[in-house]
Design an enzyme around this catalytic site. Sequence first.
Site, PDB file in Angstrom:
ATOM      1  N   ARG A  90      13.663  -0.386  14.457  1.00 32.29           N
ATOM      2  CA  ARG A  90      13.471  -1.835  14.316  1.00 32.29           C
ATOM      3  C   ARG A  90      14.600  -2.492  13.521  1.00 32.29           C
ATOM      4  O   ARG A  90      14.998  -3.628  13.800  1.00 32.29           O
ATOM      5  CB  ARG A  90      12.123  -2.106  13.632  1.00 32.29           C
ATOM      6  CG  ARG A  90      11.749  -3.573  13.509  1.00 32.29           C
ATOM      7  CD  ARG A  90      10.421  -3.723  12.796  1.00 32.29           C
ATOM      8  NE  ARG A  90      10.460  -3.177  11.454  1.00 32.29           N
ATOM      9  CZ  ARG A  90       9.421  -3.155  10.627  1.00 32.29           C
ATOM     10  NH1 ARG A  90       8.249  -3.629  11.026  1.00 32.29           N
ATOM     11  NH2 ARG A  90       9.529  -2.657   9.422  1.00 32.29           N
ATOM     12  N   SER A  91      15.109  -1.776  12.524  1.00 36.99           N
ATOM     13  CA  SER A  91      16.140  -2.350  11.655  1.00 36.99           C
ATOM     14  C   SER A  91      17.555  -1.892  12.007  1.00 36.99           C
ATOM     15  O   SER A  91      18.518  -2.394  11.428  1.00 36.99           O
ATOM     16  CB  SER A  91      15.850  -1.989  10.192  1.00 36.99           C
ATOM     17  OG  SER A  91      14.608  -2.527   9.780  1.00 36.99           O
TER      18      SER A  91
ATOM     19  N   GLY B 216      14.873  -2.100   3.299  1.00 41.77           N
ATOM     20  CA  GLY B 216      13.679  -2.477   2.553  1.00 41.77           C
ATOM     21  C   GLY B 216      13.983  -2.789   1.094  1.00 41.77           C
ATOM     22  O   GLY B 216      15.126  -2.712   0.632  1.00 41.77           O
TER      23      GLY B 216
ATOM     24  N   GLN C 105       8.726  -1.972 -11.259  1.00 41.28           N
ATOM     25  CA  GLN C 105       8.363  -0.830 -10.419  1.00 41.28           C
ATOM     26  C   GLN C 105       9.341  -0.603  -9.278  1.00 41.28           C
ATOM     27  O   GLN C 105       9.350   0.479  -8.679  1.00 41.28           O
ATOM     28  CB  GLN C 105       6.928  -0.983  -9.897  1.00 41.28           C
ATOM     29  CG  GLN C 105       6.746  -1.656  -8.572  1.00 41.28           C
ATOM     30  CD  GLN C 105       7.004  -3.161  -8.615  1.00 41.28           C
ATOM     31  OE1 GLN C 105       7.242  -3.752  -9.672  1.00 41.28           O
ATOM     32  NE2 GLN C 105       6.969  -3.796  -7.453  1.00 41.28           N
TER      33      GLN C 105
ATOM     34  N   CYS D 148       5.186   4.811  -8.674  1.00 35.61           N
ATOM     35  CA  CYS D 148       5.749   3.838  -9.620  1.00 35.61           C
ATOM     36  C   CYS D 148       4.891   3.679 -10.876  1.00 35.61           C
ATOM     37  O   CYS D 148       5.423   3.653 -12.003  1.00 35.61           O
ATOM     38  CB  CYS D 148       5.936   2.495  -8.935  1.00 35.61           C
ATOM     39  SG  CYS D 148       4.500   1.897  -8.022  1.00 35.61           S
TER      40      CYS D 148
ATOM     41  N   HIS E 105       5.030  -3.928 -12.766  1.00 39.11           N
ATOM     42  CA  HIS E 105       3.663  -3.469 -12.992  1.00 39.11           C
ATOM     43  C   HIS E 105       3.362  -3.448 -14.490  1.00 39.11           C
ATOM     44  O   HIS E 105       4.225  -3.128 -15.312  1.00 39.11           O
ATOM     45  CB  HIS E 105       3.468  -2.049 -12.451  1.00 39.11           C
ATOM     46  CG  HIS E 105       3.483  -1.948 -10.964  1.00 39.11           C
ATOM     47  ND1 HIS E 105       3.509  -3.033 -10.120  1.00 39.11           N
ATOM     48  CD2 HIS E 105       3.476  -0.839 -10.147  1.00 39.11           C
ATOM     49  CE1 HIS E 105       3.509  -2.605  -8.857  1.00 39.11           C
ATOM     50  NE2 HIS E 105       3.497  -1.290  -8.855  1.00 39.11           N
TER      51      HIS E 105
ATOM     52  N   GLN F 270      -0.873  -4.363 -10.901  1.00 38.76           N
ATOM     53  CA  GLN F 270       0.295  -4.040 -10.097  1.00 38.76           C
ATOM     54  C   GLN F 270       0.766  -5.206  -9.229  1.00 38.76           C
ATOM     55  O   GLN F 270      -0.016  -5.834  -8.514  1.00 38.76           O
ATOM     56  CB  GLN F 270       0.000  -2.805  -9.232  1.00 38.76           C
ATOM     57  CG  GLN F 270      -0.232  -1.568 -10.087  1.00 38.76           C
ATOM     58  CD  GLN F 270      -0.480  -0.302  -9.300  1.00 38.76           C
ATOM     59  OE1 GLN F 270      -1.297   0.525  -9.703  1.00 38.76           O
ATOM     60  NE2 GLN F 270       0.216  -0.112  -8.192  1.00 38.76           N
TER      61      GLN F 270
ATOM     62  N   ARG G  33      -4.363  -4.724  -7.837  1.00 37.71           N
ATOM     63  CA  ARG G  33      -3.261  -5.577  -7.384  1.00 37.71           C
ATOM     64  C   ARG G  33      -3.468  -6.985  -7.942  1.00 37.71           C
ATOM     65  O   ARG G  33      -4.571  -7.542  -7.858  1.00 37.71           O
ATOM     66  CB  ARG G  33      -3.227  -5.631  -5.859  1.00 37.71           C
ATOM     67  CG  ARG G  33      -1.980  -6.289  -5.291  1.00 37.71           C
ATOM     68  CD  ARG G  33      -0.760  -5.416  -5.415  1.00 37.71           C
ATOM     69  NE  ARG G  33      -0.801  -4.268  -4.526  1.00 37.71           N
ATOM     70  CZ  ARG G  33       0.038  -3.230  -4.597  1.00 37.71           C
ATOM     71  NH1 ARG G  33       0.970  -3.208  -5.548  1.00 37.71           N
ATOM     72  NH2 ARG G  33      -0.054  -2.224  -3.749  1.00 37.71           N
TER      73      ARG G  33
ATOM     74  N   SER H 107       4.913  -6.761  -4.884  1.00 33.85           N
ATOM     75  CA  SER H 107       6.112  -6.144  -4.305  1.00 33.85           C
ATOM     76  C   SER H 107       5.953  -4.648  -4.146  1.00 33.85           C
ATOM     77  O   SER H 107       6.670  -4.030  -3.352  1.00 33.85           O
ATOM     78  CB  SER H 107       7.352  -6.452  -5.156  1.00 33.85           C
ATOM     79  OG  SER H 107       7.123  -6.154  -6.514  1.00 33.85           O
ATOM     80  N   GLY H 108       4.982  -4.060  -4.862  1.00 31.45           N
ATOM     81  CA  GLY H 108       4.682  -2.654  -4.653  1.00 31.45           C
ATOM     82  C   GLY H 108       4.166  -2.370  -3.257  1.00 31.45           C
ATOM     83  O   GLY H 108       4.187  -1.228  -2.802  1.00 31.45           O
TER      84      GLY H 108
END
Length: 345
Positions: free
Chosen positions: A42-43, A15, A323, A130, A250, A157, A243, A160-161
């Site tokens: 999954r990863s 991630g 952040q 963050c 941020h 914010q 957002r 990408s948070g």
Amino acid sequence: MRMKKFNVAILGATGAVGQEFLKLIAERNFPYNELKLLASERSAGKQIDFRGKTYTVEQAAPDSFKDVQIALFAGGAASKIFAPEAVKRGAVVIDNSSAFRMDPDVPLVVPEVNPEALKKHKGIIANPNCSTIIMVMALKPIYDKAGIKRIVVSTYQAVSGAGKEAIDELTDQTRAVMAEQEVKATILPGASLSKHYQIAFNLLPQIDVFVAENYTKEEMKMVHETHKILNDPSIGITATTVRVPVYRSHSESVNIEMKRPLSIEETKEILAAFPGVIVQDDPAEMLYPMPLTASDRNEVFVGRIRPDHTVKYGLNLWVVGDQIRKGAALNALQIAEHMIDQNLI
């Protein structure tokens, strides 16, 4: 120079925060011996090239943490499951999720602000939210010098948070708007929520779920975490978290009512002297912090420093920080570095 090296595991390695961990480990020459990259089923199986070596991402399991001394958790529901298992196997866990932040037995730490809390750890250290990290970096020198009675904070914010999917959604929606095509919304304000709204060319005054009295969970994180980090529940704090259609970093408008007078000149001096803070405040040159210039930087930037004349000792700040870096991966890595330097690991 740190001579001892540590076996390090990164949970959530694929991630955004996990990838930032890897960048920072390389940049800061973090003293690792063996590196283990972990993720969900999954990863698992993905390959990541890092410093001339190819690593295969493993599916996280309790025994993944055998012989690991430092476990960096990128956040998410897996923390609650695996943090206790990692500690059982001798690892110190530095966790980016909200799972343990308000646990009285778990230190909640920003190393520049409250490093003394690390001495009380019992195997798990929580990385704050963050937005909280970015704010308390600017608050701490002011708190120490003039005391703080009340804080009113509004956040702006970056998407990408909310993860890579939210970044992709902003890109896709922007392209759709410019091409006069249908705009699809499936992620924000939160993938698990019942409704989703367009973020491109829009603002969403909801981050996380609504809780008591129609505050969001994100807003209350800023309240409770700031109290815990500064060890002062007497501070009045109210937050509005929003957002915005920005990819990274941020921004926060922070209004402070202090207990004692502090001039603007002295405010700038103590902020500039505080580790990890850069003052960008020159109205004549239109110099102030912005997300574009703060992105991929380790510091927190403070500007628009001016008095609030509506209260006796009032102050306004504009605070911006990356952040994913200081608000997440960097802060966690700095915790590990401090613990190594103080022989706490």
